[in-house]
Scaffold this active site. Structure first.
Site, PDB file in Angstrom:
ATOM      1  CG  HIS A 131      94.977  67.605  67.581  1.00  0.00           C
ATOM      2  ND1 HIS A 131      95.736  66.479  67.819  1.00  0.00           N
ATOM      3  CD2 HIS A 131      93.708  67.164  67.385  1.00  0.00           C
ATOM      4  CE1 HIS A 131      94.970  65.405  67.755  1.00  0.00           C
ATOM      5  NE2 HIS A 131      93.728  65.790  67.490  1.00  0.00           N
ATOM      6  CD  GLU A 132      90.467  68.881  66.790  1.00  0.00           C
ATOM      7  OE1 GLU A 132      90.058  68.235  65.789  1.00  0.00           O
ATOM      8  OE2 GLU A 132      90.638  68.347  67.890  1.00  0.00           O
ATOM      9  CG  HIS A 135      92.255  65.480  63.000  1.00  0.00           C
ATOM     10  ND1 HIS A 135      92.694  64.175  62.869  1.00  0.00           N
ATOM     11  CD2 HIS A 135      92.070  65.688  64.332  1.00  0.00           C
ATOM     12  CE1 HIS A 135      92.773  63.623  64.071  1.00  0.00           C
ATOM     13  NE2 HIS A 135      92.413  64.515  64.974  1.00  0.00           N
ATOM     14  CD  GLU A 202      92.677  61.833  67.661  1.00  0.00           C
ATOM     15  OE1 GLU A 202      93.177  62.851  68.204  1.00  0.00           O
ATOM     16  OE2 GLU A 202      91.741  61.894  66.843  1.00  0.00           O
TER      17      GLU A 202
END
Length: 282
Positions: A131-132, A135, A202
């Site tokens: 997930h990071e 980003h 998100e």
């Protein structure tokens, strides 16, 4: 809307807030000074905000020798995403959480708390790190880092206006009630600018992380577990710097307080439902 346009809108909004507060503190001259200050801080934030946030959280860098499992995990996921290897940091906080920062993929960093490494399984932590890295891949880490830095500056400037008063365009002292209203409303406006962008970001990072890891249910399980722990374990650095809460994978201030009036993250139940839908479609 691409992320450079989002960043430009954010910067313009923050500079406008600076100008408004400067005008109320010192009239026209105060407005011009605040415009220069806001523009200068945006330039400074572009180059330095990631380092500042990492210092706020007392994050320390790790490598293949000091944190072999975490480092190897990030290295594998970065390779899956076609990204340069980011710097890896650990934050000594009991609350499980993580964030990414940096102005671009070539200067990115991912940070995980010691708590998240204790409470999540390898598979769940891998989902979080994916997930990071999403980003980073989407190039929106600059946006979140600048917004956190500038929101803090807006709050500080608004508090200055409240305690030291202000002047109108003719140099007369400002109504003290107006000064108090400014100190309350300006940080709220800064928060609204953050919120307008961060929730959609998100969802995109969840979907991107599912693709990078190939395991959307791992991230879904991790989100539920992190939220459950966050409700009972404080995060001291986030308490001291609430403007940075929107950078985390789950709001670290979720346990209560006024911060919950301004959610910077989507509801975890909705995020989990979307990840389950992605898993069904695989």
């Amino acid at each position: 809307m691409n992320n450079w346009l989002k960043t430009s809108i954010l910067m313009a909004g923050i500079i406008a807030l600076f100008a408004m507060i400067g005008g109320m503190i010192g009239g026209m001259s105060g407005m011009l000074l605040a415009l220069l200050l806001g523009g200068g801080m945006n330039v400074w934030a572009y180059w330095n905000s990631d380092k500042m946030v990492l210092r706020m959280y007392n994050a320390h860098p790790v490598d293949a020798h000091s944190a072999p499992e975490l480092y190897a995990m990030v290295e594998e996921l970065a390779r899956n995403a076609g990204l340069p290897m980011p710097k890896v940091y650990v934050i000594d906080e009991d609350q499980p959480n993580a964030f990414a920062t940096g102005r671009n993929p070539e200067n990115a960093a991912v940070a995980a708390t010691s708590g998240i490494m204790r409470v999540l399984s390898y598979r769940e932590l891998r989902g979080v790190m994916a997930h990071e890295l999403a980003h980073v891949q989407h190039r929106d880490i600059l946006l979140s880092t600048i917004s956190a830095t500038m929101a803090g500056a807006i709050s500080a400037l608004a508090n200055f206006a409240m305690f030291f008063g202000g002047r109108d365009a003719n140099g007369r002292s400002m109504n003290p009630i107006a000064s108090i209203a400014l100190a309350i409303l300006a940080p709220i406006a800064a928060s609204l600018i953050q919120m307008a962008i961060s929730r959609a970001r998100e969802f995109e990072a969840d979907a991107g992380g599912a693709r990078i890891s190939g395991d959307p249910l791992a991230l879904a399980d991790a989100l539920q577990k992190i939220e459950a722990y966050a409700q009972g374990i404080p995060m001291h650095a986030a308490d001291a710097h609430p403007e940075t809460a929107q950078m985390m994978i789950i709001n670290p201030l979720i346990g209560g307080g006024l911060s919950n009036l301004f959610r910077t993250h989507p509801q975890t139940t909705e995020r989990v439902a979307r990840l389950h839908a992605i898993a069904r479609g695989q």
